[in-house]
Design a protein around this motif. Structure first.
Motif, mmCIF file in Angstrom:
data_model
loop_
_atom_site.group_PDB
_atom_site.id
_atom_site.type_symbol
_atom_site.label_atom_id
_atom_site.label_comp_id
_atom_site.label_asym_id
_atom_site.label_seq_id
_atom_site.Cartn_x
_atom_site.Cartn_y
_atom_site.Cartn_z
ATOM 1 N N GLU A 124 42.791 57.935 -25.333
ATOM 2 C CA GLU A 124 42.257 57.160 -24.216
ATOM 3 C C GLU A 124 41.869 58.069 -23.046
ATOM 4 O OE1 GLU A 124 41.592 53.682 -24.156
ATOM 5 O OE2 GLU A 124 41.814 54.157 -26.289
ATOM 6 N N ILE A 125 42.684 59.068 -22.771
ATOM 7 C CA ILE A 125 42.389 60.028 -21.699
ATOM 8 C C ILE A 125 41.134 60.818 -22.038
ATOM 9 C CG2 ILE A 125 43.215 62.146 -20.574
ATOM 10 C CD1 ILE A 125 46.096 60.926 -20.891
ATOM 11 N N ILE A 126 41.058 61.320 -23.261
ATOM 12 C CA ILE A 126 39.913 62.140 -23.682
ATOM 13 C C ILE A 126 38.646 61.304 -23.756
ATOM 14 C CG2 ILE A 126 38.985 63.531 -25.584
ATOM 15 C CD1 ILE A 126 41.154 64.913 -23.800
ATOM 16 N N LYS A 127 38.763 60.075 -24.202
ATOM 17 C CA LYS A 127 37.595 59.181 -24.258
ATOM 18 C C LYS A 127 36.992 59.028 -22.861
ATOM 19 C CE LYS A 127 38.158 54.693 -24.883
ATOM 20 N NZ LYS A 127 38.388 53.376 -25.524
ATOM 21 N N ASN A 128 37.809 58.759 -21.863
ATOM 22 C CA ASN A 128 37.321 58.629 -20.486
ATOM 23 C C ASN A 128 36.735 59.940 -19.984
ATOM 24 O OD1 ASN A 128 38.068 55.918 -20.320
ATOM 25 N ND2 ASN A 128 40.118 56.414 -19.605
ATOM 26 N N PHE A 129 37.369 61.043 -20.323
ATOM 27 C CA PHE A 129 36.884 62.358 -19.904
ATOM 28 C C PHE A 129 35.496 62.649 -20.487
ATOM 29 C CE2 PHE A 129 36.662 66.987 -20.811
ATOM 30 C CZ PHE A 129 36.594 67.442 -19.502
ATOM 31 N N ILE A 130 35.308 62.340 -21.762
ATOM 32 C CA ILE A 130 34.007 62.577 -22.404
ATOM 33 C C ILE A 130 32.927 61.731 -21.737
ATOM 34 C CG2 ILE A 130 32.710 62.302 -24.565
ATOM 35 C CD1 ILE A 130 35.374 62.930 -26.024
ATOM 36 N N GLU A 131 33.250 60.505 -21.408
ATOM 37 C CA GLU A 131 32.296 59.641 -20.700
ATOM 38 C C GLU A 131 31.972 60.211 -19.322
ATOM 39 O OE1 GLU A 131 34.374 55.907 -20.989
ATOM 40 O OE2 GLU A 131 33.351 55.379 -22.866
ATOM 41 N N GLU A 132 32.983 60.754 -18.632
ATOM 42 C CA GLU A 132 32.753 61.383 -17.330
ATOM 43 C C GLU A 132 31.822 62.586 -17.446
ATOM 44 O OE1 GLU A 132 36.606 62.341 -15.718
ATOM 45 O OE2 GLU A 132 37.187 60.234 -15.557
ATOM 46 N N LEU A 133 31.854 63.256 -18.591
ATOM 47 C CA LEU A 133 30.958 64.395 -18.825
ATOM 48 C C LEU A 133 29.526 63.945 -19.099
ATOM 49 C CD1 LEU A 133 33.180 66.688 -21.106
ATOM 50 C CD2 LEU A 133 32.639 67.025 -18.673
ATOM 51 N N GLY A 134 29.332 62.636 -19.253
ATOM 52 C CA GLY A 134 27.994 62.095 -19.456
ATOM 53 C C GLY A 134 27.620 61.821 -20.900
ATOM 54 N N HIS A 135 28.592 61.876 -21.799
ATOM 55 C CA HIS A 135 28.327 61.607 -23.210
ATOM 56 C C HIS A 135 28.636 60.152 -23.535
ATOM 57 C CE1 HIS A 135 27.892 65.890 -23.968
ATOM 58 N NE2 HIS A 135 29.039 66.092 -23.345
ATOM 59 N N GLU A 136 27.977 59.658 -24.561
ATOM 60 C CA GLU A 136 28.280 58.324 -25.083
ATOM 61 C C GLU A 136 29.434 58.466 -26.080
ATOM 62 O OE1 GLU A 136 26.182 54.781 -27.713
ATOM 63 O OE2 GLU A 136 24.944 56.424 -26.954
ATOM 64 N N VAL A 137 30.380 57.542 -26.032
ATOM 65 C CA VAL A 137 31.543 57.605 -26.916
ATOM 66 C C VAL A 137 31.593 56.364 -27.801
ATOM 67 C CG1 VAL A 137 34.064 57.702 -27.039
ATOM 68 C CG2 VAL A 137 32.868 58.962 -25.250
ATOM 69 N N ILE A 138 31.803 56.600 -29.087
ATOM 70 C CA ILE A 138 32.062 55.527 -30.043
ATOM 71 C C ILE A 138 33.525 55.650 -30.440
ATOM 72 C CG2 ILE A 138 31.465 54.542 -32.278
ATOM 73 C CD1 ILE A 138 28.782 54.735 -31.228
ATOM 74 N N ASP A 139 34.290 54.613 -30.200
ATOM 75 C CA ASP A 139 35.724 54.622 -30.475
ATOM 76 C C ASP A 139 35.980 54.002 -31.847
ATOM 77 O OD1 ASP A 139 38.490 54.315 -30.537
ATOM 78 O OD2 ASP A 139 38.616 53.708 -28.437
ATOM 79 N N TYR A 140 36.467 54.826 -32.771
ATOM 80 C CA TYR A 140 36.747 54.391 -34.135
ATOM 81 C C TYR A 140 38.210 53.951 -34.316
ATOM 82 C CZ TYR A 140 32.191 56.198 -35.585
ATOM 83 O OH TYR A 140 30.844 56.424 -35.739
ATOM 84 N N GLY A 141 38.955 53.847 -33.233
ATOM 85 C CA GLY A 141 40.344 53.409 -33.304
ATOM 86 C C GLY A 141 41.287 54.593 -33.323
ATOM 87 N N CYS A 142 42.521 54.340 -33.313
ATOM 88 C CA CYS A 142 43.193 53.061 -33.252
ATOM 89 C C CYS A 142 43.142 52.566 -31.801
ATOM 90 C CB CYS A 142 44.606 53.149 -33.819
ATOM 91 S SG CYS A 142 45.846 53.988 -32.829
ATOM 92 N N TYR A 143 43.517 51.320 -31.652
ATOM 93 C CA TYR A 143 43.341 50.670 -30.360
ATOM 94 C C TYR A 143 44.650 50.293 -29.678
ATOM 95 C CZ TYR A 143 38.759 50.510 -32.496
ATOM 96 O OH TYR A 143 37.599 50.867 -33.132
ATOM 97 N N SER A 144 45.770 50.797 -30.203
ATOM 98 C CA SER A 144 47.080 50.534 -29.606
ATOM 99 C C SER A 144 48.077 51.550 -30.161
ATOM 100 C CB SER A 144 47.557 49.110 -29.953
ATOM 101 O OG SER A 144 47.915 49.039 -31.317
ATOM 102 N N ILE A 145 49.317 51.422 -29.735
ATOM 103 C CA ILE A 145 50.351 52.328 -30.238
ATOM 104 C C ILE A 145 50.993 51.805 -31.525
ATOM 105 C CG2 ILE A 145 50.865 53.386 -28.008
ATOM 106 C CD1 ILE A 145 53.317 51.502 -27.847
ATOM 107 N N ASP A 146 50.444 50.715 -32.071
ATOM 108 C CA ASP A 146 50.945 50.202 -33.343
ATOM 109 C C ASP A 146 50.630 51.204 -34.449
ATOM 110 O OD1 ASP A 146 51.774 47.891 -32.064
ATOM 111 O OD2 ASP A 146 49.920 46.807 -32.520
ATOM 112 N N ALA A 147 51.561 51.373 -35.368
ATOM 113 C CA ALA A 147 51.430 52.367 -36.432
ATOM 114 C C ALA A 147 50.169 52.153 -37.266
ATOM 115 C CB ALA A 147 52.655 52.343 -37.335
ATOM 116 N N ILE A 148 49.481 53.247 -37.535
ATOM 117 C CA ILE A 148 48.279 53.261 -38.364
ATOM 118 C C ILE A 148 48.271 54.585 -39.119
ATOM 119 C CG2 ILE A 148 46.878 54.168 -36.485
ATOM 120 C CD1 ILE A 148 44.476 52.683 -37.636
ATOM 121 N N ASP A 149 47.724 54.589 -40.312
ATOM 122 C CA ASP A 149 47.639 55.807 -41.116
ATOM 123 C C ASP A 149 46.430 56.629 -40.680
ATOM 124 O OD1 ASP A 149 49.850 54.958 -42.537
ATOM 125 O OD2 ASP A 149 48.659 54.049 -44.134
#
Length: 161
Positions: free
Chosen positions: A16-41
């Protein structure tokens, strides 16, 4: 540049921190997940980002898990992908300059947010110049050879030959 980002539950907060940072740098971000702290492989997300690179949906990807190792291994199983683990600026630059790595991986339990931002910035601020093309060509050739051999074995096995 269009950047894909993904993580497992161990990397969620850093993602989440890096996603916001990349957007601040002017890049478009596509978030492929995960979207919470729930366990995911981690392979599930790593494969999505790798596929996004191969399909041209994104130009580069960033993957985060606990150590960065798991997502790196998983992404590198996807044909055509070169993922590189980096926790320092020099390695991040070389991932792109020497290896034309389309995906950068990091470990949230290894690297803090401020250093991670510097690593991501270094990775995104350099472009492949073809300097190690001979080496990349060898990797691509071996990958194609392996895939061709595996395909032939699968065909032979399915017809009872």
């Amino acid at each position: 540049m269009k950047i894909g980002i993904g993580c497992d539950h161990n990397g969620f907060e850093l993602k989440e921190i890096i996603k916001n940072f990349i957007e601040e740098l002017g890049h478009e971000v596509i978030d492929y997940g995960c979207y919470s702290i729930d366990a995911i492989d981690y392979p599930d997300v790593a494969f999505k980002v790798a596929e996004g690179v191969n399909k041209g949906e994104i130009e580069r990807g960033i993957l985060i898990c606990g150590t960065g190792i798991g997502v790196c291994i998983a992404a590198n199983k996807f044909p055509g992908i070169r993922a590189a683990l980096a926790h320092d600026v020099y390695s991040a630059e070389r991932a792109q300059l020497s290896n034309d790595a389309q995906i950068l991986t990091m470990g949230a339990q290894i690297i803090g947010p401020e250093v991670a931002k510097k690593v991501v910035s270094a990775y995104l601020n350099v472009e492949w110049q073809g300097g190690s093309q001979r080496k990349i060509d060898k990797i691509v050739k071996k990958e194609k050879q392996f895939l061709t051999e595996q395909g032939q074995q699968a065909i032979a096995g399915s017809c009872g030959c």
